[in-house]
Design a protein around this motif. Sequence first.
Motif, PDB file in Angstrom:
ATOM      1  N   ASP A   1       0.580  -1.521  -0.313  1.00 49.72           N
ATOM      2  CA  ASP A   1      -0.148  -0.476   0.165  1.00 49.72           C
ATOM      3  C   ASP A   1       0.634   1.284   0.111  1.00 49.72           C
ATOM      4  OD1 ASP A   1      -3.066   1.916   0.629  1.00 49.72           O
ATOM      5  OD2 ASP A   1      -2.009   2.004   2.206  1.00 49.72           O
ATOM      6  N   GLU A   2       1.928   1.129   0.578  1.00 50.38           N
ATOM      7  CA  GLU A   2       2.622   2.553   1.297  1.00 50.38           C
ATOM      8  C   GLU A   2       3.283   2.869  -0.210  1.00 50.38           C
ATOM      9  OE1 GLU A   2       5.172   2.673   4.216  1.00 50.38           O
ATOM     10  OE2 GLU A   2       2.839   2.701   5.808  1.00 50.38           O
ATOM     11  N   LEU A   3       3.856   1.861  -0.956  1.00 44.82           N
ATOM     12  CA  LEU A   3       5.044   2.350  -2.304  1.00 44.82           C
ATOM     13  C   LEU A   3       4.032   2.709  -3.088  1.00 44.82           C
ATOM     14  CD1 LEU A   3       7.126  -1.147  -2.494  1.00 44.82           C
ATOM     15  CD2 LEU A   3       8.382   1.350  -1.926  1.00 44.82           C
ATOM     16  N   THR A   4       2.832   1.470  -3.274  1.00 48.21           N
ATOM     17  CA  THR A   4       1.657   2.334  -4.311  1.00 48.21           C
ATOM     18  C   THR A   4       1.653   3.621  -4.532  1.00 48.21           C
ATOM     19  OG1 THR A   4       0.440   0.208  -4.777  1.00 48.21           O
ATOM     20  CG2 THR A   4      -1.090   1.808  -4.923  1.00 48.21           C
ATOM     21  N   ARG A   5       1.319   3.882  -3.280  1.00 52.43           N
ATOM     22  CA  ARG A   5       0.954   5.705  -2.960  1.00 52.43           C
ATOM     23  C   ARG A   5       2.053   6.764  -2.984  1.00 52.43           C
ATOM     24  NH1 ARG A   5      -0.544   6.470   2.772  1.00 52.43           N
ATOM     25  NH2 ARG A   5       0.409   4.913   3.827  1.00 52.43           N
ATOM     26  N   TYR A   6       3.141   5.861  -2.869  1.00 56.54           N
ATOM     27  CA  TYR A   6       4.514   6.240  -3.216  1.00 56.54           C
ATOM     28  C   TYR A   6       4.836   6.695  -4.275  1.00 56.54           C
ATOM     29  CZ  TYR A   6       9.895   7.409  -4.137  1.00 56.54           C
ATOM     30  OH  TYR A   6      10.328   7.647  -4.453  1.00 56.54           O
ATOM     31  N   PHE A   7       4.127   5.675  -5.476  1.00 55.60           N
ATOM     32  CA  PHE A   7       4.619   6.179  -7.203  1.00 55.60           C
ATOM     33  C   PHE A   7       3.486   6.440  -7.696  1.00 55.60           C
ATOM     34  CE2 PHE A   7       7.537   2.483  -6.673  1.00 55.60           C
ATOM     35  CZ  PHE A   7       8.253   2.645  -6.691  1.00 55.60           C
TER      36      PHE A   7
ATOM     37  N   GLY B   1       2.494   8.893  -5.987  1.00 55.23           N
ATOM     38  CA  GLY B   1       2.658  10.588  -5.413  1.00 55.23           C
ATOM     39  C   GLY B   1       1.994  10.739  -4.181  1.00 55.23           C
ATOM     40  N   GLY B   2       1.697  10.406  -3.343  1.00 56.90           N
ATOM     41  CA  GLY B   2       1.015   9.841  -2.093  1.00 56.90           C
ATOM     42  C   GLY B   2       1.507  10.023  -1.090  1.00 56.90           C
ATOM     43  N   LEU B   3       2.899   9.314  -1.316  1.00 57.55           N
ATOM     44  CA  LEU B   3       2.702   9.669  -0.194  1.00 57.55           C
ATOM     45  C   LEU B   3       4.820   9.406  -0.401  1.00 57.55           C
ATOM     46  CD1 LEU B   3       3.108   7.411   2.849  1.00 57.55           C
ATOM     47  CD2 LEU B   3       4.398   5.852   1.631  1.00 57.55           C
ATOM     48  N   ARG B   4       5.388  10.178   1.297  1.00 61.20           N
ATOM     49  CA  ARG B   4       6.870  10.186   0.971  1.00 61.20           C
ATOM     50  C   ARG B   4       8.374  10.296   2.075  1.00 61.20           C
ATOM     51  NH1 ARG B   4       7.537  16.830  -0.916  1.00 61.20           N
ATOM     52  NH2 ARG B   4       6.291  16.655  -2.873  1.00 61.20           N
ATOM     53  N   THR B   5       6.889   9.748   3.259  1.00 57.42           N
ATOM     54  CA  THR B   5       7.659   8.888   4.080  1.00 57.42           C
ATOM     55  C   THR B   5       6.744   7.600   4.546  1.00 57.42           C
ATOM     56  OG1 THR B   5       8.000  11.483   5.043  1.00 57.42           O
ATOM     57  CG2 THR B   5       8.223   8.827   6.800  1.00 57.42           C
ATOM     58  N   PHE B   6       7.747   6.815   4.656  1.00 56.20           N
ATOM     59  CA  PHE B   6       7.557   5.382   4.330  1.00 56.20           C
ATOM     60  C   PHE B   6       7.516   4.705   5.927  1.00 56.20           C
ATOM     61  CE2 PHE B   6       8.894   4.591   0.787  1.00 56.20           C
ATOM     62  CZ  PHE B   6       8.221   4.729  -0.504  1.00 56.20           C
ATOM     63  N   THR B   7       6.539   4.086   6.841  1.00 60.20           N
ATOM     64  CA  THR B   7       6.145   3.764   8.490  1.00 60.20           C
ATOM     65  C   THR B   7       6.179   1.962   8.328  1.00 60.20           C
ATOM     66  OG1 THR B   7       3.856   3.999   7.989  1.00 60.20           O
ATOM     67  CG2 THR B   7       4.432   6.273   8.674  1.00 60.20           C
ATOM     68  N   VAL B   8       6.683   1.668   7.631  1.00 64.48           N
ATOM     69  CA  VAL B   8       6.643   0.316   7.270  1.00 64.48           C
ATOM     70  C   VAL B   8       7.286  -0.504   8.393  1.00 64.48           C
ATOM     71  CG1 VAL B   8       7.298   0.106   5.291  1.00 64.48           C
ATOM     72  CG2 VAL B   8       5.796  -2.220   6.353  1.00 64.48           C
TER      73      VAL B   8
ATOM     74  N   PRO C   1      15.879  -1.000  -1.067  1.00 64.27           N
ATOM     75  CA  PRO C   1      15.916  -0.299  -2.172  1.00 64.27           C
ATOM     76  C   PRO C   1      14.642   0.004  -2.452  1.00 64.27           C
ATOM     77  CG  PRO C   1      15.632  -1.930  -3.397  1.00 64.27           C
ATOM     78  CD  PRO C   1      15.768  -2.752  -1.975  1.00 64.27           C
ATOM     79  N   VAL C   2      14.139   2.217  -2.479  1.00 58.88           N
ATOM     80  CA  VAL C   2      12.909   2.465  -3.034  1.00 58.88           C
ATOM     81  C   VAL C   2      12.895   2.997  -1.106  1.00 58.88           C
ATOM     82  CG1 VAL C   2      10.290   2.905  -3.608  1.00 58.88           C
ATOM     83  CG2 VAL C   2      12.007   1.343  -4.898  1.00 58.88           C
ATOM     84  N   VAL C   3      12.306   2.098  -0.580  1.00 61.96           N
ATOM     85  CA  VAL C   3      12.032   2.475   1.445  1.00 61.96           C
ATOM     86  C   VAL C   3      13.289   2.861   2.318  1.00 61.96           C
ATOM     87  CG1 VAL C   3      11.458   0.986   3.388  1.00 61.96           C
ATOM     88  CG2 VAL C   3       9.964   0.493   1.293  1.00 61.96           C
ATOM     89  N   VAL C   4      14.209   1.564   1.784  1.00 63.36           N
ATOM     90  CA  VAL C   4      15.717   2.527   1.975  1.00 63.36           C
ATOM     91  C   VAL C   4      16.407   3.577   0.894  1.00 63.36           C
ATOM     92  CG1 VAL C   4      17.762   2.048   3.615  1.00 63.36           C
ATOM     93  CG2 VAL C   4      15.554   0.843   4.042  1.00 63.36           C
ATOM     94  N   PRO C   5      15.886   4.468   0.917  1.00 63.60           N
ATOM     95  CA  PRO C   5      16.548   5.399  -0.608  1.00 63.60           C
ATOM     96  C   PRO C   5      17.515   5.456  -0.990  1.00 63.60           C
ATOM     97  CG  PRO C   5      15.640   6.749   1.145  1.00 63.60           C
ATOM     98  CD  PRO C   5      16.058   5.511   1.938  1.00 63.60           C
ATOM     99  N   CYS C   6      18.066   4.376  -1.424  1.00 62.95           N
ATOM    100  CA  CYS C   6      19.441   4.143  -1.672  1.00 62.95           C
ATOM    101  C   CYS C   6      20.100   5.405  -2.934  1.00 62.95           C
ATOM    102  CB  CYS C   6      20.450   2.982  -2.305  1.00 62.95           C
ATOM    103  SG  CYS C   6      19.347   1.675  -2.827  1.00 62.95           S
ATOM    104  N   HIS C   7      18.673   5.277  -4.009  1.00 61.65           N
ATOM    105  CA  HIS C   7      18.975   6.007  -5.365  1.00 61.65           C
ATOM    106  C   HIS C   7      19.177   7.995  -5.018  1.00 61.65           C
ATOM    107  CE1 HIS C   7      14.255   6.092  -3.783  1.00 61.65           C
ATOM    108  NE2 HIS C   7      14.300   7.340  -4.055  1.00 61.65           N
TER     109      HIS C   7
END
Length: 191
Positions: free
Chosen positions: A71-77, A79-86, A151-157
């Motif tokens: 759910d959080e990754l879907t919202r991130y992509f 544009g609706g999520l900027r901080t992951f809480t999982v 990656p993505v959640v721990v933003p090495c990009h």
Amino acid sequence: MNAERDQQADWAWRVLDTPIGPLLLAATREGLALVGFHADERTTHRTLSRLRQAFGREPVPEIPHLATAADELTRYFDGGLRTFTVPLDWSLSSGTSGSSGSPGFNERVLRALATDVAYGTAVGYQDLADRVGEPGAARAVGAAMGSNPLPVVVPCHRVVASDGGIGGFGGGLETKRRLLALEGVLPQPLF
């Protein structure tokens, strides 16, 4: 992946379709443990074999952290999520423990990245080394980025070269460009 796990762990997995391609997600009861790029059939099969070894058992049908991560990754992509809480399970990070049982270099770097480098920003390898108290370890920070199981959640990009270059990325440079563009660090591609 850490083959020296002390005990068996319940885990579940799924493939999530995203704008950067399919991601393989795996989670334990502790938290999200893996985000894998390019999750085609062959890559998924190979990764699941390694996860069975790492966790010491077959996957279970569902774990709540897996649904949260998807759910959080879907919202991130979107544009609706900027901080992951999982919650995150760091057990698949290589080099996670020092000799005293304290977090090793890779885990310290990845945790600093996850907590200190905000959406829409970038940091240099050397700056990240400085943040974890290892001023001469810019190359080791690069190795830690390459070992990042999340990656993505721990933003090495968000880690870039000090000369202004984009640096490397396990998911491929085009994927890194797309993630940085999504976050507004780079302009969106023209086509």
